[in-house]
Design a protein around this motif. Structure first.
Motif, PDB file in Angstrom:
ATOM      1  N   HIS A  13      11.963   7.235   0.319  1.00  0.00           N
ATOM      2  CA  HIS A  13      11.080   6.992  -0.891  1.00  0.00           C
ATOM      3  C   HIS A  13       9.647   7.727  -0.665  1.00  0.00           C
ATOM      4  N   LEU A  14       9.582   8.179   0.490  1.00  0.00           N
ATOM      5  CA  LEU A  14       8.030   8.529   0.949  1.00  0.00           C
ATOM      6  C   LEU A  14       8.135  10.194   0.822  1.00  0.00           C
ATOM      7  N   GLU A  40       0.715  -1.287  -0.119  1.00  0.00           N
ATOM      8  CA  GLU A  40       0.058  -0.183  -0.097  1.00  0.00           C
ATOM      9  C   GLU A  40       0.950   1.224  -0.011  1.00  0.00           C
ATOM     10  N   ASP A  41       0.398   2.413  -0.501  1.00  0.00           N
ATOM     11  CA  ASP A  41       0.972   3.647  -0.504  1.00  0.00           C
ATOM     12  C   ASP A  41       0.909   4.097   0.893  1.00  0.00           C
ATOM     13  N   ASP A  55       1.899   6.847   2.128  1.00  0.00           N
ATOM     14  CA  ASP A  55       1.628   8.109   2.166  1.00  0.00           C
ATOM     15  C   ASP A  55       0.368   8.583   2.340  1.00  0.00           C
ATOM     16  N   LEU A  56      -0.470   7.535   1.577  1.00  0.00           N
ATOM     17  CA  LEU A  56      -1.699   7.818   1.681  1.00  0.00           C
ATOM     18  C   LEU A  56      -2.700   6.893   2.527  1.00  0.00           C
ATOM     19  N   ASP A  57      -2.160   5.730   2.905  1.00  0.00           N
ATOM     20  CA  ASP A  57      -2.718   4.910   3.817  1.00  0.00           C
ATOM     21  C   ASP A  57      -2.040   4.513   4.851  1.00  0.00           C
ATOM     22  N   TRP A  70       8.704   4.553  -9.449  1.00  0.00           N
ATOM     23  CA  TRP A  70       8.472   4.524  -7.885  1.00  0.00           C
ATOM     24  C   TRP A  70       9.823   4.546  -7.204  1.00  0.00           C
TER      25      TRP A  70
END
Length: 175
Positions: free
Chosen positions: A79-80, A54-55, A57-59, A116
């Motif tokens: 990476h975030l 899962e991403d 940053d969003l979740d 990514w």
């Protein structure tokens, strides 16, 4: 075991640092999908669960679903986009982070083939320390090490003397 696994110096230092602070009876949530180092941790007797891609940053729901003793984030935070939110959401009491440090003589890493695989942050040590402090973590131990490469040139020479990796063990400050 890790002596034969690339990149062996980084894995060796990371495993020694982890072994210094975590017992095999503690459970680990490793941020990121299963990877060569999470396999090394399992081979060394740790119980490790990885996030599922899962991403983050969003979740950040994984932190409320998974109640592990320790969270590890080895080579993930660069990476975030928003490490502050992630650090604030972690419920575990122990945290291990390793990062590639920002090098003054080399630009931030950006893969030309994988959209990514790029570094949004290459921290200086004080920046990561401050981020941890601002999100309620107390640094207990830290180490740095170099990453020499077998190439000729000024930048490869500088890698013999300039720390590239920074690892931290931190504990959540009780409110």
């Amino acid at each position: 075991m890790y002596e034969k696994t690339f990149p062996n110096k980084r894995f060796k230092h990371t495993l020694e640092f982890l072994n210094k602070h975590v017992s095999n009876s503690e459970t680990i949530l490793d941020l990121g999908v299963e990877n060569p180092f999470s396999k090394i941790m399992k081979e060394d007797g740790y119980t490790v669960k990885n996030t599922s891609g899962e991403d983050l940053d969003l979740d950040q729901s994984v932190f409320s679903k998974e109640q592990q003793d320790v969270v590890t984030a080895f080579e993930i935070f660069e990476h975030l986009l928003n490490p502050f939110t992630i650090l604030s959401e972690i419920k575990s009491d122990k945290l291990f982070i390793s990062i590639p440090m920002r090098l003054w003589f080399s630009p931030a890493y950006r893969s030309k083939t994988d959209m990514w695989d790029r570094h949004y942050h290459e921290f200086e040590d004080w920046q990561l320390d401050w981020l941890l402090e601002k999100t309620g973590w107390k640094i207990i131990d830290r180490q740095k090490w170099t990453n020499p490469v077998k190439k000729i040139g000024l930048r490869p020479l500088l890698r013999y003397f300039t720390n590239r990796y920074y690892i931290i063990y931190a504990e959540k400050i009780k409110q």
